[in-house]
Design a protein around this motif. Sequence first.
Motif, PDB file in Angstrom:
ATOM      1  N   GLN A  34       7.533   5.947  -6.953  1.00 41.58           N
ATOM      2  CA  GLN A  34       7.902   4.784  -6.175  1.00 41.58           C
ATOM      3  C   GLN A  34       7.842   4.990  -4.545  1.00 41.58           C
ATOM      4  OE1 GLN A  34      11.589   3.614  -8.090  1.00 41.58           O
ATOM      5  NE2 GLN A  34      10.528   2.649  -9.748  1.00 41.58           N
ATOM      6  N   GLY A  35       8.357   6.347  -4.289  1.00 39.55           N
ATOM      7  CA  GLY A  35       8.506   6.496  -2.795  1.00 39.55           C
ATOM      8  C   GLY A  35       7.074   6.562  -2.332  1.00 39.55           C
ATOM      9  N   ARG A  36       6.018   7.024  -2.943  1.00 45.17           N
ATOM     10  CA  ARG A  36       4.589   6.963  -2.288  1.00 45.17           C
ATOM     11  C   ARG A  36       4.240   5.868  -2.410  1.00 45.17           C
ATOM     12  NH1 ARG A  36       2.213  12.149  -6.048  1.00 45.17           N
ATOM     13  NH2 ARG A  36       3.474  13.648  -4.937  1.00 45.17           N
ATOM     14  N   TRP A  37       4.468   4.949  -3.391  1.00 43.05           N
ATOM     15  CA  TRP A  37       3.816   3.475  -3.344  1.00 43.05           C
ATOM     16  C   TRP A  37       4.551   2.863  -2.039  1.00 43.05           C
ATOM     17  CZ3 TRP A  37      -0.107   0.994  -4.782  1.00 43.05           C
ATOM     18  CH2 TRP A  37      -1.100   1.378  -5.919  1.00 43.05           C
ATOM     19  N   ALA A  38       5.906   2.890  -1.894  1.00 45.82           N
ATOM     20  CA  ALA A  38       6.491   2.228  -0.747  1.00 45.82           C
ATOM     21  C   ALA A  38       5.965   2.591   0.459  1.00 45.82           C
ATOM     22  CB  ALA A  38       7.872   2.609  -0.996  1.00 45.82           C
ATOM     23  N   SER A  39       5.576   4.017   0.743  1.00 43.84           N
ATOM     24  CA  SER A  39       4.966   4.486   1.749  1.00 43.84           C
ATOM     25  C   SER A  39       3.535   3.741   2.120  1.00 43.84           C
ATOM     26  CB  SER A  39       4.808   5.988   1.993  1.00 43.84           C
ATOM     27  OG  SER A  39       6.082   6.378   1.893  1.00 43.84           O
ATOM     28  N   VAL A  40       2.717   3.692   1.045  1.00 45.84           N
ATOM     29  CA  VAL A  40       1.436   3.020   1.057  1.00 45.84           C
ATOM     30  C   VAL A  40       1.679   1.412   1.587  1.00 45.84           C
ATOM     31  CG1 VAL A  40      -0.633   2.328  -0.285  1.00 45.84           C
ATOM     32  CG2 VAL A  40       0.487   4.607  -0.351  1.00 45.84           C
ATOM     33  N   LEU A  41       2.455   0.866   0.782  1.00 51.92           N
ATOM     34  CA  LEU A  41       2.687  -0.708   1.052  1.00 51.92           C
ATOM     35  C   LEU A  41       3.160  -0.871   2.606  1.00 51.92           C
ATOM     36  CD1 LEU A  41       4.288  -1.782  -2.290  1.00 51.92           C
ATOM     37  CD2 LEU A  41       1.987  -1.955  -1.349  1.00 51.92           C
ATOM     38  N   LEU A  42       4.139   0.197   3.051  1.00 59.53           N
ATOM     39  CA  LEU A  42       4.581  -0.085   4.376  1.00 59.53           C
ATOM     40  C   LEU A  42       3.671   0.344   5.408  1.00 59.53           C
ATOM     41  CD1 LEU A  42       8.411   0.997   3.874  1.00 59.53           C
ATOM     42  CD2 LEU A  42       7.633  -1.345   4.268  1.00 59.53           C
ATOM     43  N   ALA A  43       2.836   1.124   5.329  1.00 58.05           N
ATOM     44  CA  ALA A  43       1.886   1.466   6.217  1.00 58.05           C
ATOM     45  C   ALA A  43       1.116   0.512   6.977  1.00 58.05           C
ATOM     46  CB  ALA A  43       0.799   2.709   5.569  1.00 58.05           C
ATOM     47  N   PRO A  44       0.459  -0.484   6.431  1.00 55.38           N
ATOM     48  CA  PRO A  44      -0.019  -1.477   7.424  1.00 55.38           C
ATOM     49  C   PRO A  44       1.075  -2.360   8.212  1.00 55.38           C
ATOM     50  CG  PRO A  44      -0.711  -1.653   5.102  1.00 55.38           C
ATOM     51  CD  PRO A  44       0.456  -0.747   5.016  1.00 55.38           C
ATOM     52  N   THR A  45       2.124  -2.530   7.722  1.00 57.35           N
ATOM     53  CA  THR A  45       3.083  -3.009   8.739  1.00 57.35           C
ATOM     54  C   THR A  45       3.419  -2.269   9.824  1.00 57.35           C
ATOM     55  OG1 THR A  45       3.863  -4.363   6.695  1.00 57.35           O
ATOM     56  CG2 THR A  45       5.326  -4.081   8.767  1.00 57.35           C
ATOM     57  N   LEU A  46       3.545  -0.978   9.457  1.00 51.69           N
ATOM     58  CA  LEU A  46       3.979   0.165  10.609  1.00 51.69           C
ATOM     59  C   LEU A  46       2.886   0.352  11.535  1.00 51.69           C
ATOM     60  CD1 LEU A  46       5.884   2.782   8.488  1.00 51.69           C
ATOM     61  CD2 LEU A  46       6.974   0.974   9.742  1.00 51.69           C
ATOM     62  N   ILE A  47       1.671   0.212  11.102  1.00 50.98           N
ATOM     63  CA  ILE A  47       0.639   0.280  11.978  1.00 50.98           C
ATOM     64  C   ILE A  47       0.522  -0.924  12.871  1.00 50.98           C
ATOM     65  CG2 ILE A  47      -1.967   0.494  11.910  1.00 50.98           C
ATOM     66  CD1 ILE A  47      -1.754   2.047   9.423  1.00 50.98           C
ATOM     67  N   LEU A  48       0.552  -2.118  12.264  1.00 50.93           N
ATOM     68  CA  LEU A  48       0.502  -3.524  12.955  1.00 50.93           C
ATOM     69  C   LEU A  48       1.667  -3.420  14.111  1.00 50.93           C
ATOM     70  CD1 LEU A  48      -0.741  -6.025  13.517  1.00 50.93           C
ATOM     71  CD2 LEU A  48       0.805  -6.949  11.753  1.00 50.93           C
ATOM     72  N   LEU A  49       3.030  -2.821  13.754  1.00 53.36           N
ATOM     73  CA  LEU A  49       4.173  -2.848  14.651  1.00 53.36           C
ATOM     74  C   LEU A  49       3.690  -1.619  15.851  1.00 53.36           C
ATOM     75  CD1 LEU A  49       7.097  -3.050  12.588  1.00 53.36           C
ATOM     76  CD2 LEU A  49       6.223  -4.865  13.837  1.00 53.36           C
ATOM     77  N   ALA A  50       3.053  -0.609  15.448  1.00 48.05           N
ATOM     78  CA  ALA A  50       2.817   0.134  16.510  1.00 48.05           C
ATOM     79  C   ALA A  50       1.767  -0.386  17.405  1.00 48.05           C
ATOM     80  CB  ALA A  50       2.292   1.509  15.775  1.00 48.05           C
TER      81      ALA A  50
END
Length: 336
Positions: A34-50
């Motif tokens: 679940q932690g890995r899936w959470a990281s995968v799902l949050l990655a696009p949002t974090l990249i967009l914010l960056a």
Amino acid sequence: MSTEVPARTQAKAASTSRHQMPGRESADRKQVTQGRWASVLLAPTLILLAVVIIYPVVNAIIMSFQKDAGLDTATGFFVQGGAAGFDNYTHWLAQQCNGVSCPPGTLGSQFWGAMSTTFFFAIVTVALETVLGFWMAIIMARSFRGRSVVRAAVLVPWAIPTAVTAKLWFFIFAFEGIANKLFGQQILWTGSEWPARWAIIISDVWKTTPFMALLILAGLQLIPDEVYEAAKVDGASAWQRFTQITLPLVRPALMVAILFRMLDALRMFDLPYIMTQGGNNTTTLSILVVDQIRQGFNSAAALSTITFLVIFIVAFIFVRFLGANAVGAATSSGKK
């Protein structure tokens, strides 16, 4: 018997642990997945914010250490710029232009005046909006006929775009406008210093007080009615209930509301720019940045960085020392 019982107990414990181990391993494996899936799902949002937030900030900081293109006063030739070091920052903070004090009327000489004007507008408007917003929130928190209509009507000034609000109040404070006719005066509201400042303050208070009222109202609605009923039974007066119950319990929401409005007021641009074009000592830091952009992007980037740091320091003081931490307040209340 004395040695047989502990042996049986140890055997039973060992058997239980063998049965529980696969379950624990599967739970740990599930948590990791679940932690890995959470990281995968949050990655696009974090990249967009960056890309949207971090890159412009970093780029502005880099630009602030570069010289603006222009004529070299020593040679008379056009130069493309280059490394400027801290010259752009000393230009604003020390009001230095080419190693000497900036002449009166130049943008560099207006920095500290714009800083004081910005904080003056922020402190006065936020103070007035907090008092009026609290009063409006207390009224809207009561039960009466037409309460929904009142709450909807309160939102009207806040929903109007700031540019429209500025133009509306510009006509109201015109020399032949409603304000002078109503009071029988001949005041140059936008043509002299203090009338222009108070015209901007009144306009901002009219527009943004509903925002404060709604945030404070949300905090008031979280206070249980039983607390007030118990205070009435104990003989507490209305003032005691307000100072001993309402203010302490609504304080987290109140501080968050003040923080949001303070940060917004420190970025004030539309109202003073449209009503006075920044004249008569109504120039704010945001107006100064826009004026500097027309003369050089790198120096404007330095001023924007200084403005960002000022706002960040104010936000840090509110969160760290004044209790304007919505996440911390929610966490502590949840633990209770």
